[in-house]
Design an enzyme around this catalytic site. Structure first.
Site, PDB file in Angstrom:
ATOM      1  N   TRP A  25       0.896  -1.151   0.009  1.00 24.63           N
ATOM      2  CA  TRP A  25       0.032   0.042   0.058  1.00 24.63           C
ATOM      3  C   TRP A  25       0.843   1.174   0.155  1.00 24.63           C
ATOM      4  CZ3 TRP A  25      -0.563  -4.187   3.249  1.00 24.63           C
ATOM      5  CH2 TRP A  25       0.277  -4.019   4.290  1.00 24.63           C
ATOM      6  N   ARG A  26       2.021   1.153   0.135  1.00 21.48           N
ATOM      7  CA  ARG A  26       3.075   2.295   0.154  1.00 21.48           C
ATOM      8  C   ARG A  26       3.312   2.708  -1.249  1.00 21.48           C
ATOM      9  NH1 ARG A  26       6.753   1.090   5.236  1.00 21.48           N
ATOM     10  NH2 ARG A  26       5.493   2.193   6.834  1.00 21.48           N
ATOM     11  N   GLU A  38      -5.568   0.761   5.988  1.00 19.72           N
ATOM     12  CA  GLU A  38      -5.272   1.075   7.425  1.00 19.72           C
ATOM     13  C   GLU A  38      -6.744   0.220   8.046  1.00 19.72           C
ATOM     14  OE1 GLU A  38      -3.298   2.292   9.235  1.00 19.72           O
ATOM     15  OE2 GLU A  38      -1.769   3.371   7.684  1.00 19.72           O
ATOM     16  N   THR A  44      -4.671  -6.428  12.996  1.00 22.69           N
ATOM     17  CA  THR A  44      -4.084  -7.709  12.255  1.00 22.69           C
ATOM     18  C   THR A  44      -2.693  -7.114  11.688  1.00 22.69           C
ATOM     19  OG1 THR A  44      -6.470  -7.914  11.203  1.00 22.69           O
ATOM     20  CG2 THR A  44      -4.696  -9.169  10.023  1.00 22.69           C
ATOM     21  N   LEU A  81     -10.184 -12.264   7.852  1.00 23.75           N
ATOM     22  CA  LEU A  81      -9.370 -11.238   8.476  1.00 23.75           C
ATOM     23  C   LEU A  81     -10.010 -11.027   9.837  1.00 23.75           C
ATOM     24  CD1 LEU A  81      -8.600  -8.530   6.017  1.00 23.75           C
ATOM     25  CD2 LEU A  81      -6.897  -9.567   7.405  1.00 23.75           C
ATOM     26  N   TYR A 121      -7.539   7.710  14.172  1.00 25.74           N
ATOM     27  CA  TYR A 121      -6.257   7.199  13.690  1.00 25.74           C
ATOM     28  C   TYR A 121      -6.346   7.023  12.340  1.00 25.74           C
ATOM     29  CZ  TYR A 121      -2.792   4.077  12.158  1.00 25.74           C
ATOM     30  OH  TYR A 121      -1.794   3.514  11.245  1.00 25.74           O
ATOM     31  N   ASP A 139      -1.991   5.450  17.077  1.00 27.88           N
ATOM     32  CA  ASP A 139      -2.345   4.206  17.409  1.00 27.88           C
ATOM     33  C   ASP A 139      -1.671   3.769  18.713  1.00 27.88           C
ATOM     34  OD1 ASP A 139      -0.277   3.605  16.106  1.00 27.88           O
ATOM     35  OD2 ASP A 139      -0.902   1.975  14.919  1.00 27.88           O
ATOM     36  N   CYS A 193      10.935  -0.144  18.137  1.00 27.30           N
ATOM     37  CA  CYS A 193      10.446   0.213  19.405  1.00 27.30           C
ATOM     38  C   CYS A 193       9.187  -1.068  19.840  1.00 27.30           C
ATOM     39  CB  CYS A 193       9.895   1.393  19.495  1.00 27.30           C
ATOM     40  SG  CYS A 193       9.687   1.931  21.361  1.00 27.30           S
ATOM     41  N   CYS A 201      16.700  -0.957  21.216  1.00 23.07           N
ATOM     42  CA  CYS A 201      17.128   0.528  21.582  1.00 23.07           C
ATOM     43  C   CYS A 201      18.377   0.732  20.757  1.00 23.07           C
ATOM     44  CB  CYS A 201      17.432   0.724  22.937  1.00 23.07           C
ATOM     45  SG  CYS A 201      15.649   0.524  23.786  1.00 23.07           S
ATOM     46  N   CYS A 204      18.047   2.369  17.444  1.00 17.25           N
ATOM     47  CA  CYS A 204      16.923   3.273  17.417  1.00 17.25           C
ATOM     48  C   CYS A 204      17.694   4.712  16.846  1.00 17.25           C
ATOM     49  CB  CYS A 204      16.212   3.304  18.748  1.00 17.25           C
ATOM     50  SG  CYS A 204      14.895   4.779  18.678  1.00 17.25           S
ATOM     51  N   CYS A 210      15.348   9.682  24.045  1.00 16.37           N
ATOM     52  CA  CYS A 210      14.586   8.724  24.754  1.00 16.37           C
ATOM     53  C   CYS A 210      14.746   9.087  26.424  1.00 16.37           C
ATOM     54  CB  CYS A 210      14.520   7.396  24.113  1.00 16.37           C
ATOM     55  SG  CYS A 210      13.449   6.260  24.823  1.00 16.37           S
TER      56      CYS A 210
HETATM   57 FE1  SF4 Z   1      11.657   2.935  21.996  1.00 22.81          FE
HETATM   58 FE2  SF4 Z   1      13.366   4.534  23.429  1.00 22.81          FE
HETATM   59 FE3  SF4 Z   1      14.285   2.086  22.768  1.00 22.81          FE
HETATM   60 FE4  SF4 Z   1      13.963   4.059  20.858  1.00 22.81          FE
HETATM   61  S1  SF4 Z   1      15.338   4.119  22.590  1.00 22.81           S
HETATM   62  S2  SF4 Z   1      13.693   1.795  20.769  1.00 22.81           S
HETATM   63  S3  SF4 Z   1      12.357   5.136  21.368  1.00 22.81           S
HETATM   64  S4  SF4 Z   1      12.503   2.669  24.056  1.00 22.81           S
END
Ligand code: SF4
Length: 349
Positions: A25-26, A38, A44, A81, A121, A139, A193, A201, A204, A210
């Site tokens: 869908w992108r 969506e 799902t 679904l 959403y 969401d 996350c 993390c 991330c 964070c």
């Molecule tokens: Fe999630 Fe924070 Fe870990 Fe990033 S650093 S994955 S935002 S908990």
């Protein structure tokens, strides 16, 4: 919800630009494709949705095609679904869009939100991704990310928390790329996350921003209000045959799986003798009764614990519809709760 830094916006957009999942869908994110995807993705997993999305778009490529489709067609495309009110609302909304907006989804958040089955959403996702309107799409994934970024121990199911999060992200929306920011947040929640105490993390792009990570709390957030235990319902499901035909019936118009086709069933776990007695009492002439493997199906608030019997009848009783196994497979949408009991006739299809 106040400590999420505006600096996450460029960091997430850069990360998103460097690569993200290739989702059907992108490609060509038209309003219709974003909307359908969506709705399918609610409750799902992405991997489960891919095949459904492609089949849906081949059969119903635009809103007019969906509005013109009959119930059997769109229910069959949705078969398996779950949460079938979603597809009924899609059809109702498509009809409304044809009547009010000439068959095109409106480029207006409030009008999108007013369509059947479209919540904040979904309206936010369609408005931002398809129309470039700077509104958030918050969401459960985004609430989890937000709680961790902000080290916030308010339950994310709390309505006030959701509202504050939405307002906070609304203020962060970049005018030029709101859809990409929403998708980057969704992507972060889905691939880095992660839920259930397992965020990655080390991978991330916003780790430096964070609070939960820096305080060592990432795996203990978010907090959820305790869920009510699901109600257990014991049922005895009947795979009814009459000659080569299989018996199905409609469920009541209200309640769980409202109005869908089903295999008939009896309340409780009945023994073979109890089942034969119950069916004979309602006038069925049972010629053969064989036990099937038990099965379990989990709905949001209820669990069905099912045993089952293969039943051969001399005559077709009133109140049921008899179809061939091939016809059942091709034309009737049967909820996946009954799938375990259909394996017996699968080789006939
Ligand atoms: Fe999630 Fe924070 Fe870990 Fe990033 S650093 S994955 S935002 S908990």
């Amino acid at each position: 919800m106040s400590g999420v830094s505006p600096a996450i916006v460029p960091a997430l957009l850069d990360w998103y630009d460097q690569g993200h999942r290739d989702l059907p869908w992108r490609a060509q994110p038209t309003p219709y494709r974003v909307w359908v995807s969506e709705i399918m993705l609610q409750q799902t997993r992405v991997e489960a949705v891919r095949g459904y999305f492609d089949r849906w778009m081949q059969a119903l490529p635009d809103i007019r095609a969906l509005a013109a489709a009959n119930e059997a067609t769109y229910m069959k495309l949705w078969e398996g679904l779950g949460y079938y009110s979603r597809v009924r609302n899609l059809h109702r909304a498509a009809t409304e869009v044809c009547e009010k907006y000439g068959g095109e989804l409106p480029a207006d958040y409030a009008k999108l939100l007013a369509l059947p089955g479209v919540g904040e959403y979904t309206a936010g996702a369609v408005a931002s991704i398809a129309f470039g309107i700077p509104v958030p799409a918050v969401d459960g994934n985004v609430l989890r990310v937000a709680a961790r970024l902000d080290n916030d121990y308010t339950p994310i199911t709390d309505a006030g928390y959701k509202k504050r999060t939405r307002e906070h992200f609304a203020a962060l929306m970049p005018a030029d790329r709101p859809g990409d920011l929403n998708q980057a947040l969704m992507e972060l929640g889905a691939t880095v996350c992660l839920p259930n105490g397992a965020p990655l993390c080390g991978d991330c792009p916003v780790q430096h921003l964070c609070l939960a990570y820096h305080r060592g709390n990432a795996s203990t957030l978010p907090v959820r209000a305790a869920k009510k235990a699901r109600r257990i319902e014991n049922r005895t499901v009947l795979l009814v045959r009459c000659g080569a035909m299989v018996g199905i019936r409609r469920r009541p118009a209200r309640g769980l799986l409202a109005g869908l086709w089903e295999l008939p069933s009896l309340d409780g776990h009945l023994s073979p003798d109890e089942t034969r007695t119950a069916l004979t009492a309602q006038g069925w002439q049972v010629q053969k009764l064989l036990s099937l493997c038990p099965a379990k199906h989990i709905f949001t608030h209820v669990e069905w614990h099912m045993n089952g019997y293969y039943i051969e009848l001399a005559d077709q009783p009133a109140g049921m519809t008899f179809v061939t196994p091939a016809g059942l497979r091709a034309e009737y949408a049967l909820p996946s709760a009954f799938r375990a009991f259909l394996s017996v006739i699968e080789e006939e299809t």
